[in-house]
Design a protein around this motif. Structure first.
Motif, PDB file in Angstrom:
ATOM      1  N   GLY A   6       0.678  -0.717  -0.005  1.00 14.92           N
ATOM      2  CA  GLY A   6      -0.165   0.067   0.066  1.00 14.92           C
ATOM      3  C   GLY A   6       0.746   0.927  -0.001  1.00 14.92           C
ATOM      4  N   GLU A   7       1.942   0.945   0.600  1.00 17.52           N
ATOM      5  CA  GLU A   7       2.519   2.221   0.576  1.00 17.52           C
ATOM      6  C   GLU A   7       3.665   2.787  -0.614  1.00 17.52           C
ATOM      7  OE1 GLU A   7       5.428   1.613   4.439  1.00 17.52           O
ATOM      8  OE2 GLU A   7       3.841   1.161   5.697  1.00 17.52           O
ATOM      9  N   VAL A   8       3.710   1.522  -1.230  1.00 16.07           N
ATOM     10  CA  VAL A   8       4.523   1.657  -2.038  1.00 16.07           C
ATOM     11  C   VAL A   8       3.248   2.308  -3.690  1.00 16.07           C
ATOM     12  CG1 VAL A   8       5.683  -0.133  -4.703  1.00 16.07           C
ATOM     13  CG2 VAL A   8       5.756   0.238  -2.128  1.00 16.07           C
ATOM     14  N   CYS A   9       1.984   1.978  -3.074  1.00 18.49           N
ATOM     15  CA  CYS A   9       0.830   2.845  -4.520  1.00 18.49           C
ATOM     16  C   CYS A   9       0.737   3.747  -4.347  1.00 18.49           C
ATOM     17  CB  CYS A   9      -0.146   1.818  -4.002  1.00 18.49           C
ATOM     18  SG  CYS A   9      -0.818  -0.444  -4.524  1.00 18.49           S
ATOM     19  N   ASN A  44       4.213  10.406  -6.660  1.00 20.43           N
ATOM     20  CA  ASN A  44       4.738  10.119  -7.634  1.00 20.43           C
ATOM     21  C   ASN A  44       6.276  10.855  -6.285  1.00 20.43           C
ATOM     22  OD1 ASN A  44       7.289  10.449  -9.284  1.00 20.43           O
ATOM     23  ND2 ASN A  44       6.791  12.845  -9.740  1.00 20.43           N
ATOM     24  N   ILE A  45       6.898   9.937  -4.872  1.00 20.03           N
ATOM     25  CA  ILE A  45       7.664  10.617  -4.494  1.00 20.03           C
ATOM     26  C   ILE A  45       7.896   8.873  -4.220  1.00 20.03           C
ATOM     27  CG2 ILE A  45       6.302  12.148  -3.031  1.00 20.03           C
ATOM     28  CD1 ILE A  45       5.237  10.875  -1.092  1.00 20.03           C
ATOM     29  N   HIS A  46       9.229   8.801  -3.280  1.00 18.62           N
ATOM     30  CA  HIS A  46       9.738   8.142  -2.718  1.00 18.62           C
ATOM     31  C   HIS A  46       9.439   7.059  -1.534  1.00 18.62           C
ATOM     32  CE1 HIS A  46      14.010   5.745  -1.584  1.00 18.62           C
ATOM     33  NE2 HIS A  46      13.844   5.817  -0.906  1.00 18.62           N
ATOM     34  N   PHE A  47       9.713   5.289  -1.939  1.00 16.50           N
ATOM     35  CA  PHE A  47       8.932   4.883  -0.881  1.00 16.50           C
ATOM     36  C   PHE A  47      10.594   4.399   0.030  1.00 16.50           C
ATOM     37  CE2 PHE A  47       8.993   0.208   0.303  1.00 16.50           C
ATOM     38  CZ  PHE A  47       8.272  -0.172   1.094  1.00 16.50           C
ATOM     39  N   PRO A  48      10.406   4.539   1.109  1.00 17.08           N
ATOM     40  CA  PRO A  48      11.821   4.161   1.953  1.00 17.08           C
ATOM     41  C   PRO A  48      12.161   2.891   2.764  1.00 17.08           C
ATOM     42  CG  PRO A  48      10.418   6.082   3.445  1.00 17.08           C
ATOM     43  CD  PRO A  48       9.212   5.571   2.043  1.00 17.08           C
ATOM     44  N   GLY A  49      11.145   2.181   2.697  1.00 13.77           N
ATOM     45  CA  GLY A  49      10.919   0.982   3.231  1.00 13.77           C
ATOM     46  C   GLY A  49      11.595   0.695   4.323  1.00 13.77           C
ATOM     47  N   SER A  50      11.145   2.224   5.637  1.00 13.27           N
ATOM     48  CA  SER A  50      11.430   1.913   6.454  1.00 13.27           C
ATOM     49  C   SER A  50      11.017   0.738   7.048  1.00 13.27           C
ATOM     50  CB  SER A  50      11.343   3.280   7.525  1.00 13.27           C
ATOM     51  OG  SER A  50       9.664   3.454   6.833  1.00 13.27           O
ATOM     52  N   VAL A  51      11.817   0.911   8.566  1.00 11.42           N
ATOM     53  CA  VAL A  51      12.135  -0.269   8.593  1.00 11.42           C
ATOM     54  C   VAL A  51      11.832   0.049  10.836  1.00 11.42           C
ATOM     55  CG1 VAL A  51      12.235  -2.755  10.054  1.00 11.42           C
ATOM     56  CG2 VAL A  51      12.811  -1.887   7.959  1.00 11.42           C
ATOM     57  N   ASN A  52      11.302  -0.083  12.139  1.00 13.08           N
ATOM     58  CA  ASN A  52      11.206   0.701  13.262  1.00 13.08           C
ATOM     59  C   ASN A  52      10.861   1.759  13.608  1.00 13.08           C
ATOM     60  OD1 ASN A  52      11.428  -2.152  13.927  1.00 13.08           O
ATOM     61  ND2 ASN A  52      14.148  -2.080  13.543  1.00 13.08           N
ATOM     62  N   GLY A 105       5.175   5.311  14.526  1.00 12.33           N
ATOM     63  CA  GLY A 105       5.022   6.548  15.106  1.00 12.33           C
ATOM     64  C   GLY A 105       5.667   7.666  14.119  1.00 12.33           C
ATOM     65  N   LYS A 106       5.946   7.106  13.247  1.00  5.94           N
ATOM     66  CA  LYS A 106       6.528   8.391  12.360  1.00  5.94           C
ATOM     67  C   LYS A 106       6.172   7.560  10.818  1.00  5.94           C
ATOM     68  CE  LYS A 106      10.976   8.921  13.850  1.00  5.94           C
ATOM     69  NZ  LYS A 106      12.524   8.237  14.340  1.00  5.94           N
ATOM     70  N   PRO A 107       5.464   9.066  10.033  1.00  2.00           N
ATOM     71  CA  PRO A 107       5.088   8.574   8.615  1.00  2.00           C
ATOM     72  C   PRO A 107       5.041   7.572   8.598  1.00  2.00           C
ATOM     73  CG  PRO A 107       6.741  10.498   8.213  1.00  2.00           C
ATOM     74  CD  PRO A 107       6.353  10.238  10.505  1.00  2.00           C
ATOM     75  N   ASP A 108       4.389   6.875   7.129  1.00  2.00           N
ATOM     76  CA  ASP A 108       4.841   6.215   6.168  1.00  2.00           C
ATOM     77  C   ASP A 108       5.868   6.483   5.154  1.00  2.00           C
ATOM     78  OD1 ASP A 108       3.659   3.638   7.659  1.00  2.00           O
ATOM     79  OD2 ASP A 108       1.962   4.948   7.131  1.00  2.00           O
ATOM     80  N   LEU A 109       5.654   8.055   4.936  1.00  2.00           N
ATOM     81  CA  LEU A 109       6.123   8.323   3.060  1.00  2.00           C
ATOM     82  C   LEU A 109       6.025  10.620   4.053  1.00  2.00           C
ATOM     83  CD1 LEU A 109       3.723   6.484   0.870  1.00  2.00           C
ATOM     84  CD2 LEU A 109       6.491   6.500   1.130  1.00  2.00           C
ATOM     85  N   GLY A 110       7.345  10.024   3.256  1.00  2.00           N
ATOM     86  CA  GLY A 110       7.361  11.839   3.609  1.00  2.00           C
ATOM     87  C   GLY A 110       7.152  11.619   4.950  1.00  2.00           C
ATOM     88  N   TYR A 140      -1.013  14.413  10.510  1.00  2.00           N
ATOM     89  CA  TYR A 140      -0.995  13.886   8.831  1.00  2.00           C
ATOM     90  C   TYR A 140      -2.175  14.038   8.907  1.00  2.00           C
ATOM     91  CZ  TYR A 140       3.147  11.676  11.361  1.00  2.00           C
ATOM     92  OH  TYR A 140       5.043  11.159  12.528  1.00  2.00           O
ATOM     93  N   PHE A 141      -2.017  13.100   6.637  1.00  6.32           N
ATOM     94  CA  PHE A 141      -2.991  13.004   6.039  1.00  6.32           C
ATOM     95  C   PHE A 141      -2.562  10.793   5.684  1.00  6.32           C
ATOM     96  CE2 PHE A 141      -1.089  16.668   5.829  1.00  6.32           C
ATOM     97  CZ  PHE A 141      -2.596  17.394   5.556  1.00  6.32           C
ATOM     98  N   TYR A 142      -3.750  10.891   6.288  1.00  7.33           N
ATOM     99  CA  TYR A 142      -3.926   9.349   6.038  1.00  7.33           C
ATOM    100  C   TYR A 142      -4.322   8.755   4.818  1.00  7.33           C
ATOM    101  CZ  TYR A 142      -2.697   9.486  10.608  1.00  7.33           C
ATOM    102  OH  TYR A 142      -1.742   9.978  12.085  1.00  7.33           O
ATOM    103  N   TYR A 143      -4.456   7.940   3.808  1.00  6.82           N
ATOM    104  CA  TYR A 143      -4.581   7.579   2.278  1.00  6.82           C
ATOM    105  C   TYR A 143      -4.906   5.953   3.017  1.00  6.82           C
ATOM    106  CZ  TYR A 143      -2.229  10.747   0.625  1.00  6.82           C
ATOM    107  OH  TYR A 143      -2.027  12.884  -0.498  1.00  6.82           O
ATOM    108  N   LEU A 144      -6.566   5.524   2.368  1.00 13.38           N
ATOM    109  CA  LEU A 144      -6.522   4.132   1.876  1.00 13.38           C
ATOM    110  C   LEU A 144      -6.119   3.540   0.487  1.00 13.38           C
ATOM    111  CD1 LEU A 144      -8.339   2.084   3.341  1.00 13.38           C
ATOM    112  CD2 LEU A 144     -10.294   3.470   1.935  1.00 13.38           C
TER     113      LEU A 144
END
Length: 166
Positions: free
Chosen positions: A52-55, A61-69, A72-77, A102-106
């Protein structure tokens, strides 16, 4: 907005989800509030969430960081949260701990075919009309129906040019 992931995008999300599950297991983390495992395993949940984050990243048109741990921080940006479900009848879930700014996307669907349904600011989602019992009434969530989300054609208002999609 329909999004079809290609193989490299799916592999990136699968890798991120697998590492998230591994890190969670290593820390002995509890599953998120409300996770029951009825419909999918924790690993599947992590992978689908990353898909979903990749979508959303692809749609914006932004970077998917694939962050871990990064709890409480944003999934993107700087200010984007993503909620993914394979259920067409589900809305966007917002939890008490979710940041109101935050802005939450479904995102709905199943790999490789998804739909980024829209977004809502956390504060706008935390209204009494969206309050819903969740998991045997044990936790409180706000469930925003898809039809109440802002469309993908509408950009979220941002205060800083450094925000994700400003």
């Amino acid at each position: 907005m329909k999004v079809k992931l290609n193989l490299p995008e799916m592999l990136s999300a699968s890798n991120a989800g697998t590492i998230r599950q591994y890190a969670s297991d290593q820390r002995g983390s509890e599953y998120s509030e409300g996770f029951t495992g009825d419909k999918m395993t924790p690993l599947t949940s992590h992978i689908e969430g990353a898909m979903g984050e990749v979508c959303v990243a692809k749609a914006l048109n932004i970077h998917f960081p694939g962050s871990v741990n990064t709890y409480g921080k944003p999934d993107l940006g700087d200010d984007i949260g993503v909620r993914t479900t394979n259920r067409e009848d589900y809305g966007l879930l917002i939890y008490p701990k979710d940041d109101p700014n935050y802005f939450y996307y479904l995102v709905k669907g199943c790999s490789p075919n998804y739909r980024v349904c829209g977004w809502i600011r956390g504060a706008d989602a935390k209204q009494d009309k969206y309050l819903a019992p969740y998991v045997n009434n044990k936790i409180t969530v706000w469930r925003v129906p898809e039809e109440d989300l802002n469309p993908m054609s509408m950009k979220p208002p941002r205060s800083s040019p450094n925000d994700a999609t400003a």
